[in-house]
Motif scaffolding. Sequence first.
Motif, PDB file in Angstrom:
ATOM      1  N   GLY A   1     -10.192   6.397   7.471  1.00 14.08           N
ATOM      2  CA  GLY A   1      -9.406   7.454   7.543  1.00 14.08           C
ATOM      3  C   GLY A   1      -7.883   7.385   7.596  1.00 14.08           C
ATOM      4  N   ARG A   2      -7.564   6.115   7.625  1.00 14.66           N
ATOM      5  CA  ARG A   2      -5.907   5.800   7.605  1.00 14.66           C
ATOM      6  C   ARG A   2      -5.532   5.368   6.129  1.00 14.66           C
ATOM      7  N   ARG A   3      -4.306   5.714   5.831  1.00 14.42           N
ATOM      8  CA  ARG A   3      -3.769   5.167   4.769  1.00 14.42           C
ATOM      9  C   ARG A   3      -3.705   3.700   4.746  1.00 14.42           C
ATOM     10  N   VAL A   4      -3.460   3.002   3.741  1.00 11.95           N
ATOM     11  CA  VAL A   4      -3.715   1.405   3.649  1.00 11.95           C
ATOM     12  C   VAL A   4      -2.388   0.633   3.667  1.00 11.95           C
ATOM     13  N   ASP A   5      -2.276  -0.499   4.113  1.00  8.80           N
ATOM     14  CA  ASP A   5      -0.928  -1.129   4.063  1.00  8.80           C
ATOM     15  C   ASP A   5      -0.418  -1.810   2.937  1.00  8.80           C
ATOM     16  N   VAL A   6      -1.579  -2.535   2.141  1.00 10.56           N
ATOM     17  CA  VAL A   6      -1.444  -3.483   1.306  1.00 10.56           C
ATOM     18  C   VAL A   6      -2.408  -3.244   0.307  1.00 10.56           C
ATOM     19  N   VAL A   7      -1.868  -3.310  -1.130  1.00  8.24           N
ATOM     20  CA  VAL A   7      -2.812  -3.139  -2.361  1.00  8.24           C
ATOM     21  C   VAL A   7      -2.404  -4.372  -3.371  1.00  8.24           C
ATOM     22  N   LEU A   8      -3.587  -4.970  -3.675  1.00  9.03           N
ATOM     23  CA  LEU A   8      -3.337  -5.794  -4.779  1.00  9.03           C
ATOM     24  C   LEU A   8      -3.958  -5.488  -6.071  1.00  9.03           C
ATOM     25  N   ASP A   9      -3.305  -5.032  -7.189  1.00 10.42           N
ATOM     26  CA  ASP A   9      -3.945  -4.330  -8.145  1.00 10.42           C
ATOM     27  C   ASP A   9      -3.517  -4.999  -9.510  1.00 10.42           C
TER      28      ASP A   9
END
Length: 323
Positions: free
Chosen positions: A198-206
């Motif tokens: 339910g929380r937004r994320v801190d890090v995304v590797l895309d």
Amino acid sequence: MRAIQITEFGGPEVLQQVELPDPVAGEGEVLINVSRAGLNYADTHQAENSYLAKMSLPLVPGGEVVGTTADGRRVVALTKNSGGYAEKAVAPALTTFDVPDGVDDLTALSLIVQGATAWLLLRKSTHMEAGESVVVHAAAGGVGTIAVQLAKLWGAGRVIATASSDDKRKLALDLGADVAIDSRASDMTAALIEANEGRRVDVVLDMTGGAVTDQSVVALGPFGRLAFYGMASRERPKPVDLGALLVHSTAVAGMWLPHALRVRDAEHGTLAHRAMAELFQLVVDGKVRAVPGGEYGMGEVRQAHEDLRSRKTQGKLVLDPSR
């Protein structure tokens, strides 16, 4: 020597097996008898001339090799953008690394591009901190399999993997991901937030591009960071709205591995050398492992590119120039 050569740009059909003269190492270069060459998604862009560095014809594709030098050193190396799909290859001494005992060919090749990329994405592009949530798209691929392990090893609070099949998602979980979700989710923003409880994320590797990138940016929480390092979908994301970044205190970074060879590091020479030194040690210590993705002979290189383009593969793919 036997090699794979391209004389016109295009898809897998342009890859031709030929006989070529042995390459000659110039000043500051190393001649390597190739035992294995790495097969990367970037090679498919080389073949169609859609890579960041423009190619010229004729071309022997392949940017990474492992093998032995004339004086018997076992090394893994980055070539000058090309030349790897061959029995012999030349690489700059600056991008040639001695392989420690206990590190096999597959693992050495997994580290020099995919491993170093994962290291840079987490250490430099996103500056991941312990306790943060980390999303790894394409988690069963070469970069993804290493990134999942590193994020968990470095204290990520929750590692969220995305992959397109049950087998790939199971692999990500086996490597340490806390949850694995379908990369084909129609609403990636909602899927990532749900996967992060339910929380937004801190890090995304895309490295996907298109809607996956667009929706992942929206899923970032305050001070969240997305590192963009490829476009496997061959679909461009929308232009970044700087105003939206300001409103949500988020950041989007790009990363291209060659720049790590230009950035100096006081202890190791370059940032790439620092990454490789740490990665080799993690492998020797049994803390990180490479995932075999398949080995192809010279006559199977078209199939290898078809498999890469279809995104059916897992882990690290290699080419054996001896067969």
